[in-house]
Write a protein that holds these residues in place. Sequence first.
Motif, PDB file in Angstrom:
ATOM      1  N   ALA A   1       0.838  -1.197   0.000  1.00  0.00           N
ATOM      2  CA  ALA A   1       0.000   0.000   0.000  1.00  0.00           C
ATOM      3  C   ALA A   1       0.875   1.250   0.000  1.00  0.00           C
ATOM      4  CB  ALA A   1      -0.911   0.015   1.223  1.00  0.00           C
ATOM      5  N   PRO A   2       0.396   2.317  -0.616  1.00  0.00           N
ATOM      6  CA  PRO A   2       1.180   3.560  -0.622  1.00  0.00           C
ATOM      7  C   PRO A   2       1.511   3.997   0.808  1.00  0.00           C
ATOM      8  CG  PRO A   2      -0.742   3.750  -2.050  1.00  0.00           C
ATOM      9  CD  PRO A   2      -0.885   2.463  -1.303  1.00  0.00           C
ATOM     10  N   SER A   3       2.788   4.272   1.032  1.00  0.00           N
ATOM     11  CA  SER A   3       3.213   4.728   2.356  1.00  0.00           C
ATOM     12  C   SER A   3       4.512   5.512   2.229  1.00  0.00           C
ATOM     13  CB  SER A   3       3.403   3.551   3.311  1.00  0.00           C
ATOM     14  OG  SER A   3       4.556   2.812   2.969  1.00  0.00           O
ATOM     15  N   LYS A   4       4.876   6.195   3.286  1.00  0.00           N
ATOM     16  CA  LYS A   4       6.115   6.975   3.292  1.00  0.00           C
ATOM     17  C   LYS A   4       7.340   6.094   3.503  1.00  0.00           C
ATOM     18  CE  LYS A   4       4.367   9.673   6.495  1.00  0.00           C
ATOM     19  NZ  LYS A   4       3.002   9.260   6.614  1.00  0.00           N
ATOM     20  N   GLN A   5       7.161   4.937   4.118  1.00  0.00           N
ATOM     21  CA  GLN A   5       8.249   3.993   4.411  1.00  0.00           C
ATOM     22  C   GLN A   5       9.363   4.652   5.230  1.00  0.00           C
ATOM     23  OE1 GLN A   5       9.270   2.631   0.466  1.00  0.00           O
ATOM     24  NE2 GLN A   5       7.745   1.005   0.550  1.00  0.00           N
ATOM     25  N   VAL A   6       8.963   5.469   6.180  1.00  0.00           N
ATOM     26  CA  VAL A   6       9.942   6.177   7.006  1.00  0.00           C
ATOM     27  C   VAL A   6      10.838   5.193   7.744  1.00  0.00           C
ATOM     28  CG1 VAL A   6      10.219   7.733   8.981  1.00  0.00           C
ATOM     29  CG2 VAL A   6       8.499   8.216   7.243  1.00  0.00           C
ATOM     30  N   ARG A   7      10.284   4.123   8.284  1.00  0.00           N
ATOM     31  CA  ARG A   7      11.086   3.146   9.022  1.00  0.00           C
ATOM     32  C   ARG A   7      12.153   2.531   8.118  1.00  0.00           C
ATOM     33  NH1 ARG A   7       6.189   3.473  10.231  1.00  0.00           N
ATOM     34  NH2 ARG A   7       5.405   3.540  12.337  1.00  0.00           N
ATOM     35  N   ALA A   8      11.758   2.182   6.910  1.00  0.00           N
ATOM     36  CA  ALA A   8      12.701   1.571   5.969  1.00  0.00           C
ATOM     37  C   ALA A   8      13.799   2.559   5.580  1.00  0.00           C
ATOM     38  CB  ALA A   8      11.952   1.095   4.723  1.00  0.00           C
ATOM     39  N   VAL A   9      13.425   3.790   5.343  1.00  0.00           N
ATOM     40  CA  VAL A   9      14.421   4.811   4.990  1.00  0.00           C
ATOM     41  C   VAL A   9      15.400   4.999   6.148  1.00  0.00           C
ATOM     42  CG1 VAL A   9      14.752   7.264   4.451  1.00  0.00           C
ATOM     43  CG2 VAL A   9      12.965   5.950   3.285  1.00  0.00           C
ATOM     44  N   LEU A  10      14.905   4.973   7.370  1.00  0.00           N
ATOM     45  CA  LEU A  10      15.798   5.097   8.529  1.00  0.00           C
ATOM     46  C   LEU A  10      16.775   3.928   8.613  1.00  0.00           C
ATOM     47  CD1 LEU A  10      13.359   6.474  11.253  1.00  0.00           C
ATOM     48  CD2 LEU A  10      15.251   7.685  10.135  1.00  0.00           C
ATOM     49  N   VAL A  11      16.324   2.724   8.250  1.00  0.00           N
ATOM     50  CA  VAL A  11      17.228   1.567   8.226  1.00  0.00           C
ATOM     51  C   VAL A  11      18.358   1.817   7.217  1.00  0.00           C
ATOM     52  CG1 VAL A  11      17.427  -0.873   7.587  1.00  0.00           C
ATOM     53  CG2 VAL A  11      15.528  -0.108   9.014  1.00  0.00           C
ATOM     54  N   LEU A  12      18.008   2.314   6.034  1.00  0.00           N
ATOM     55  CA  LEU A  12      19.016   2.555   5.003  1.00  0.00           C
ATOM     56  C   LEU A  12      19.977   3.668   5.415  1.00  0.00           C
ATOM     57  CD1 LEU A  12      16.809   2.221   1.807  1.00  0.00           C
ATOM     58  CD2 LEU A  12      18.126   0.461   2.996  1.00  0.00           C
ATOM     59  N   LEU A  13      19.456   4.722   6.015  1.00  0.00           N
ATOM     60  CA  LEU A  13      20.321   5.801   6.504  1.00  0.00           C
ATOM     61  C   LEU A  13      21.248   5.316   7.616  1.00  0.00           C
ATOM     62  CD1 LEU A  13      17.829   8.805   6.579  1.00  0.00           C
ATOM     63  CD2 LEU A  13      19.846   8.555   5.112  1.00  0.00           C
ATOM     64  N   THR A  14      20.713   4.488   8.500  1.00  0.00           N
ATOM     65  CA  THR A  14      21.518   3.937   9.586  1.00  0.00           C
ATOM     66  C   THR A  14      22.658   3.088   9.029  1.00  0.00           C
ATOM     67  OG1 THR A  14      19.624   3.980  11.074  1.00  0.00           O
ATOM     68  CG2 THR A  14      21.463   2.534  11.679  1.00  0.00           C
ATOM     69  N   ALA A  15      22.357   2.296   8.010  1.00  0.00           N
ATOM     70  CA  ALA A  15      23.412   1.492   7.379  1.00  0.00           C
ATOM     71  C   ALA A  15      24.531   2.381   6.867  1.00  0.00           C
ATOM     72  CB  ALA A  15      22.821   0.662   6.240  1.00  0.00           C
ATOM     73  N   GLU A  16      24.170   3.493   6.226  1.00  0.00           N
ATOM     74  CA  GLU A  16      25.194   4.394   5.707  1.00  0.00           C
ATOM     75  C   GLU A  16      25.965   5.090   6.833  1.00  0.00           C
ATOM     76  OE1 GLU A  16      23.075   6.894   2.947  1.00  0.00           O
ATOM     77  OE2 GLU A  16      23.452   5.467   1.319  1.00  0.00           O
ATOM     78  N   LEU A  17      25.260   5.443   7.907  1.00  0.00           N
ATOM     79  CA  LEU A  17      25.938   6.068   9.049  1.00  0.00           C
ATOM     80  C   LEU A  17      26.950   5.121   9.694  1.00  0.00           C
ATOM     81  CD1 LEU A  17      23.017   7.993  10.757  1.00  0.00           C
ATOM     82  CD2 LEU A  17      25.046   8.985   9.699  1.00  0.00           C
ATOM     83  N   CYS A  18      26.679   3.824   9.575  1.00  0.00           N
ATOM     84  CA  CYS A  18      27.568   2.809  10.157  1.00  0.00           C
ATOM     85  C   CYS A  18      28.591   2.315   9.133  1.00  0.00           C
ATOM     86  CB  CYS A  18      26.747   1.648  10.699  1.00  0.00           C
ATOM     87  SG  CYS A  18      25.697   2.128  12.071  1.00  0.00           S
TER      88      CYS A  18
END
Length: 176
Positions: free
Chosen positions: A38-55
Motif C-alpha cells: 500500500a502507498p506509504s512513506k516507508q519512514v522506518r525503511a528509509v531510517l534503516v538505510l540511513l543507519t546502514a550508511e551512518l555505520c
Amino acid sequence: LPAFFAEYQALVGRELRRLVPPDRDSAVERAMAYTALAPSKQVRAVLVLLTAELCRGTAARAVPAAAAIELIHASSLILDDLPSMDDAPRRRGRRANRLEFGEAIAILPAFGLLVAFGALMLRLHGVAFGAPQGRRHPVKASYLPMAAHLTLVLLAGLYLPPPLVAWFQHVARLLH
C-alpha cells in the motif's frame, strides 16, 4: 522530501514487490500484498538505510533489512485495524484489510507477514554471520538461522492453510 528519500523508497518498494508479489492467486497472498504494498512513506525503511550508511555500510546492502521492517509494520497495521483493537475502517488511504478481504482472511496475512519478517531476519543473520571472507563454507553459528527458518516452514506446512504455505515456499525460494 530530499531526493535520496524517493530513491530509498523505490529500492524498498522493488524489494517488497519481489517478496510479496501483488499478482498472486490466493486471497491470503493478495491480502498480504494489499497492505505490504500500500502507498506509504516507508519512514522506518528509509531510517534503516540511513543507519546502514551512518555505520559505514551501504544502503543497497541494507535493503532486505529495510523491507523486513516494512513487512512487520504491515503485519501490525492489519492486526491493529481488527475490531478487537482500534477497529479503524481505513488505513493508508484505503479500506482496512479486514474490510477488503474479511476478518477471517485478514488474520492470516498478518501472521504471514510476521513470519516473513522472521524468515528474512534469519536469512540476514546468516548473511551477516555466515562464511568469513575467503572461506567456502559458513561457520557453524550460521546453521542456527537456517534451522530456525526450516522449522518455520515445517510449522507453516502443519498448521497453516495451503495458500499461506505456498507463499512461504515462494519466499523460501527467494531467500535461498
